[in-house]
Design a protein around this motif. Sequence first.
Motif, short mmCIF file in Angstrom:
data_model
loop_
_atom_site.label_atom_id
_atom_site.label_comp_id
_atom_site.label_asym_id
_atom_site.label_seq_id
_atom_site.Cartn_x
_atom_site.Cartn_y
_atom_site.Cartn_z
N SER A 172 0.85 -1.17 0.00
CA SER A 172 0.00 0.00 0.00
C SER A 172 0.90 1.23 0.00
O SER A 172 2.04 1.17 0.46
N SER A 173 0.38 2.33 -0.50
CA SER A 173 1.13 3.59 -0.42
C SER A 173 0.93 4.26 0.93
O SER A 173 1.60 5.23 1.26
N ASP A 174 0.00 3.73 1.72
CA ASP A 174 -0.24 4.20 3.08
C ASP A 174 0.71 3.44 4.02
O ASP A 174 0.57 2.23 4.20
N VAL A 175 1.64 4.14 4.60
CA VAL A 175 2.70 3.48 5.38
C VAL A 175 2.14 2.70 6.56
O VAL A 175 2.53 1.56 6.82
N ASP A 190 3.71 -18.85 6.41
CA ASP A 190 5.15 -18.98 6.61
C ASP A 190 5.91 -18.89 5.29
O ASP A 190 7.09 -19.23 5.20
N HIS A 191 5.24 -18.42 4.23
CA HIS A 191 5.93 -18.20 2.97
C HIS A 191 6.80 -16.94 3.08
O HIS A 191 6.48 -16.02 3.84
N PRO A 192 7.89 -16.87 2.32
CA PRO A 192 8.71 -15.65 2.33
C PRO A 192 7.91 -14.44 1.87
O PRO A 192 6.97 -14.58 1.07
N ILE A 193 8.27 -13.27 2.38
CA ILE A 193 7.50 -12.05 2.13
C ILE A 193 8.36 -11.01 1.42
O ILE A 193 9.48 -10.70 1.84
N HIS A 194 7.80 -10.48 0.35
CA HIS A 194 8.42 -9.38 -0.41
C HIS A 194 7.83 -8.09 0.14
O HIS A 194 6.62 -7.90 0.17
N ILE A 195 8.68 -7.16 0.60
CA ILE A 195 8.18 -5.94 1.22
C ILE A 195 8.54 -4.69 0.43
O ILE A 195 9.48 -4.67 -0.37
N GLY A 196 7.78 -3.63 0.69
CA GLY A 196 8.02 -2.35 0.05
C GLY A 196 6.83 -1.44 0.27
O GLY A 196 5.78 -1.87 0.79
N ILE A 197 6.97 -0.18 -0.10
CA ILE A 197 5.86 0.77 -0.09
C ILE A 197 5.57 1.10 -1.54
O ILE A 197 6.41 1.69 -2.23
N THR A 198 4.41 0.71 -2.02
CA THR A 198 4.11 0.95 -3.42
C THR A 198 3.81 2.42 -3.68
O THR A 198 3.31 3.13 -2.80
N LEU A 230 10.41 4.05 -6.26
CA LEU A 230 10.55 5.49 -6.39
C LEU A 230 10.22 5.95 -7.80
O LEU A 230 10.47 5.23 -8.77
N THR A 231 9.68 7.14 -7.91
CA THR A 231 9.51 7.76 -9.23
C THR A 231 10.84 8.41 -9.58
O THR A 231 11.05 9.61 -9.43
N ALA A 232 11.77 7.57 -10.02
CA ALA A 232 13.15 8.01 -10.24
C ALA A 232 13.88 6.92 -11.00
O ALA A 232 13.33 5.87 -11.31
N ASP A 233 15.13 7.18 -11.32
CA ASP A 233 15.98 6.18 -11.93
C ASP A 233 16.00 4.95 -11.01
O ASP A 233 16.27 5.07 -9.81
#
Length: 346
Positions: A172-175, A190-198, A230-233
């Motif tokens: 989510s973009s909401d932290v 118990d599966h591996p988790i991919h994390i990030g802030i979209t 990120l909206t970036a390179d």
Amino acid sequence: MRKSVKCGSITIGGGAPVSIQSMTNVDSHDEEALVKQIGELTAEGCEIVRIAVPDRAAVETFQRVKQRTEVPLVADIHFDYRLAIGAIEAGADKIRINPGNIGSRERVEAVVKAAREKNIPIRIGVNSGSLEKDIVEKNGGVTAEGLAESAVRNVKLIESMGYDNLVVSLKSSDVRMNYLAHRLVAERTDHPIHIGITEAGTLKRGKVKSAVGIGALLLDGIGDTMRVSLTADPVEEVRYAKEILQAIGLRPQRVNLVSCPTCGRTRIALEKLAEEVDRRLEQEELPENLKVAVMGCVVNGPGEAKEADFGVAGGDGKGVIFAKGQVIKTVREEEIVDELIKVIKG
């Protein structure tokens, strides 16, 4: 401990180091541009690269790019299950799908069958903008509970097909919502988790949201692979992901520079001094895992930074250079940087 999967040469989960991902943003049909950007990403330290595959022509390009690169490649698929199958046949090391937009159970099963034959993981990707209608209605909108419910639902769908080579992703973009949703999912699978802030935003704003959102999860022990969005390179995504992992202590850093904030006791141009020390430390050939302190007060500096390998505490037109809290010498302000580097290099 969470399960582990193999994405090419990279292990995700099972106690393996948190891996860094990014995604290409050049035309998915431009083979040369993709190869070039992937090279830039891996040179910066990216360990897994994702490529959008929007059509059949992109599948063919993906296959050629795969033959020219060594880093594990993930095919990002939406809507058309045939593209997922094609990407798997083209050599994808992992595919990213949202089962909810792939279509019928039969179509999802066809993708799972292809993944099973190649023994590659499927990343189940759920985000706040694509929750199932019934989940949104039940929760009265997009919520952390809804995100977690959607992720677990889709995990169980793939598991019901006899396949558990999975990575879970919900963003989510909401932290705050992102954090709470991951806490719920971590308890339920118990599966591996991919994390990030979209959709974290621009370089300036996105770095802050990513540091808070990703950092909080990692400090809670949640996260097996990560992407800073990120909206970036995309190279900036990799660079900042490394900084987050280093700040938390999950990756070694060549130099850890600590410097105090200025206060009324400061009698030296501390901001300028800290920036110059930082610049020189990046340029010099120095030992790994070095901790250097730049302090503004000669009275408390060495004591407050006693855990640093080396440092300087500013005075009135001078600086005290110290090592492990012990004073080595006092030098004029204009000599501080050169003398500090000399002491560090021995």
